[in-house]
Design a protein around this motif. Structure first.
Motif, PDB file in Angstrom:
ATOM      1  N   ALA A  54      23.262   6.982  -5.639  1.00  0.00           N
ATOM      2  CA  ALA A  54      23.013   6.794  -7.075  1.00  0.00           C
ATOM      3  C   ALA A  54      22.227   7.966  -7.646  1.00  0.00           C
ATOM      4  O   ALA A  54      22.545   8.472  -8.738  1.00  0.00           O
ATOM      5  N   LEU A  57      24.582  11.011  -7.922  1.00  0.00           N
ATOM      6  CA  LEU A  57      25.554  10.885  -9.003  1.00  0.00           C
ATOM      7  C   LEU A  57      24.901  11.112 -10.363  1.00  0.00           C
ATOM      8  O   LEU A  57      25.477  11.767 -11.251  1.00  0.00           O
ATOM      9  N   LEU A  58      23.702  10.578 -10.530  1.00  0.00           N
ATOM     10  CA  LEU A  58      22.992  10.797 -11.791  1.00  0.00           C
ATOM     11  C   LEU A  58      22.596  12.262 -11.956  1.00  0.00           C
ATOM     12  O   LEU A  58      22.735  12.841 -13.044  1.00  0.00           O
ATOM     13  N   LYS A  61      25.690  14.279 -12.779  1.00  0.00           N
ATOM     14  CA  LYS A  61      26.089  14.144 -14.192  1.00  0.00           C
ATOM     15  C   LYS A  61      25.235  15.057 -15.073  1.00  0.00           C
ATOM     16  O   LYS A  61      25.742  15.710 -15.997  1.00  0.00           O
ATOM     17  N   ARG A  64      26.418  18.649 -14.583  1.00  0.00           N
ATOM     18  CA  ARG A  64      27.646  18.905 -15.339  1.00  0.00           C
ATOM     19  C   ARG A  64      27.333  19.153 -16.810  1.00  0.00           C
ATOM     20  O   ARG A  64      27.933  20.018 -17.455  1.00  0.00           O
ATOM     21  N   PRO A  72      31.814  14.373  -7.530  1.00  0.00           N
ATOM     22  CA  PRO A  72      31.248  13.073  -7.137  1.00  0.00           C
ATOM     23  C   PRO A  72      31.932  12.468  -5.909  1.00  0.00           C
ATOM     24  O   PRO A  72      31.275  11.803  -5.105  1.00  0.00           O
ATOM     25  N   ASP A  73      33.225  12.686  -5.761  1.00  0.00           N
ATOM     26  CA  ASP A  73      33.918  12.144  -4.591  1.00  0.00           C
ATOM     27  C   ASP A  73      33.412  12.794  -3.310  1.00  0.00           C
ATOM     28  O   ASP A  73      33.226  12.128  -2.285  1.00  0.00           O
ATOM     29  N   ARG A  76      30.062  11.289  -2.495  1.00  0.00           N
ATOM     30  CA  ARG A  76      30.207   9.972  -1.884  1.00  0.00           C
ATOM     31  C   ARG A  76      30.561  10.089  -0.409  1.00  0.00           C
ATOM     32  O   ARG A  76      29.997   9.390   0.452  1.00  0.00           O
ATOM     33  N   VAL A 275      24.101   1.638 -11.543  1.00  0.00           N
ATOM     34  CA  VAL A 275      24.528   3.040 -11.586  1.00  0.00           C
ATOM     35  C   VAL A 275      25.825   3.217 -10.806  1.00  0.00           C
ATOM     36  O   VAL A 275      26.781   3.848 -11.294  1.00  0.00           O
ATOM     37  N   LEU A 276      25.876   2.662  -9.615  1.00  0.00           N
ATOM     38  CA  LEU A 276      27.073   2.828  -8.786  1.00  0.00           C
ATOM     39  C   LEU A 276      28.282   2.171  -9.414  1.00  0.00           C
ATOM     40  O   LEU A 276      29.397   2.702  -9.349  1.00  0.00           O
ATOM     41  N   ALA A 278      28.793   1.788 -12.611  1.00  0.00           N
ATOM     42  CA  ALA A 278      29.187   2.580 -13.778  1.00  0.00           C
ATOM     43  C   ALA A 278      29.853   3.887 -13.375  1.00  0.00           C
ATOM     44  O   ALA A 278      30.684   4.414 -14.122  1.00  0.00           O
ATOM     45  N   GLU A 279      29.485   4.407 -12.200  1.00  0.00           N
ATOM     46  CA  GLU A 279      29.997   5.717 -11.800  1.00  0.00           C
ATOM     47  C   GLU A 279      31.245   5.639 -10.936  1.00  0.00           C
ATOM     48  O   GLU A 279      31.814   6.673 -10.569  1.00  0.00           O
TER      49      GLU A 279
END
Length: 280
Positions: A54, A57-58, A61, A64, A72-73, A76, A275-276, A278-279
């Motif tokens: 999480a 990913l935040l 973002k 970016r 993001p992949d 993960r 968060v997870l 939503a992402e």
């Protein structure tokens, strides 16, 4: 090995509140881990992996938004692989090596080394390629702060100080308990029979370089003898038993503090799950 946190001096708050909220029961397979009372208030290693994801990913973002590339992949995949390795080595709660090597098959093959020697197995910045100085500054500064604040408004992510102090305190106190030190002496005498000189299992294997990619026959022989002597002298029952009793006593005496720690754990994991979700 749970979150790498700074252990601050903790003043435990005594109280007579209701029992702390019950934690989820341990899974059927804890990967050979030891379970302690503190684990009901701590983050499991799989939960730590979800927090890491999480946060990444935040932060990605944010990067970016600043014009930097982030996959993001890939993040993960890297974090999932690293967490799987960590759970294999350290167990569901991070206690698998708390008392040293205990699995005879692992001792015979890997000695005192971890099975996955590159613990974690991920790059320092999952989802990114090579970081330029400007990228590193943005990631470790602005974007990491933004991610941490989203997960925890007070800016602190991970285990509560009271929980960390409980785990480290019971381990430290066990090393001075007469019953534990007597068990250590029996284990040490057992090890001496096979030519291994260690004062206690807490220092077993420290004469081998576990960061080296090479595992020597001497190391596997010592580790195998270590496991046999632990079984023969029942040192793990005494050592783990002391910690469990000590931790239960601390939790009973400071119910308010541990109830707050469990509540904080649950709130943080709800934010992580949001968060997870939503992402995805």
């Amino acid at each position: 090995m749970k979150f790498a946190v700074v252990l601050l001096a903790v003043v435990l708050l005594a109280g007579c509140a209701a029992d702390p909220p019950a934690a989820a029961p341990p899974p059927a397979d804890t990967h050979g881990d030891f379970v302690l009372p503190a684990d009901a208030y701590a983050f499991t290693l799989p939960e730590t992996g979800r927090i890491d994801l999480a946060r990444e990913l935040l932060a990605g973002k944010c990067m970016r938004r600043l014009g930097y590339a982030f996959d993001p992949d890939q993040a993960r995949q890297q974090i999932a692989a690293g967490n799987a390795h960590t759970v294999t080595d350290l167990g569901w709660y991070g206690n698998k090596r708390r008392y040293g090597v205990t699995d005879p098959a692992i001792a015979a093959r890997y000695g005192y080394h971890l099975v996955n020697r590159n613990l974690g197995g991920t790059s320092p910045a999952p989802g990114f390629g090579a970081l330029t100085p400007a990228m590193r500054t943005a990631l470790t500064g602005t974007c990491t702060r933004e991610a941490v604040t989203a997960l925890s408004p007070d800016g602190v992510v991970g285990e509560a100080d009271v929980v960390a102090a409980l785990g480290s305190g019971s381990f430290r106190d066990a090393l001075h308990d007469p019953a534990v030190t007597a068990a250590f002496a029996r284990w040490s005498a057992c090890m001496l029979e096979s030519g291994h000189h260690y004062a206690s299992p807490a220092v077993a294997g420290t004469d081998f370089d576990i960061d080296s990619p090479h595992i020597t026959p001497a190391e596997t022989a010592a580790a195998s003898a270590d496991v046999v002597c632990k079984q023969r002298t029942h040192v793990l029952d005494v050592w783990h038993g002391f910690e469990a009793t000590d931790q239960n006593g601390q939790i009973a005496r400071h119910r308010t503090a541990f109830a707050a720690a469990r509540s904080g754990h649950d709130v943080e994991m709800r934010r992580v799950d949001a968060v997870l979700a939503a992402e995805l």
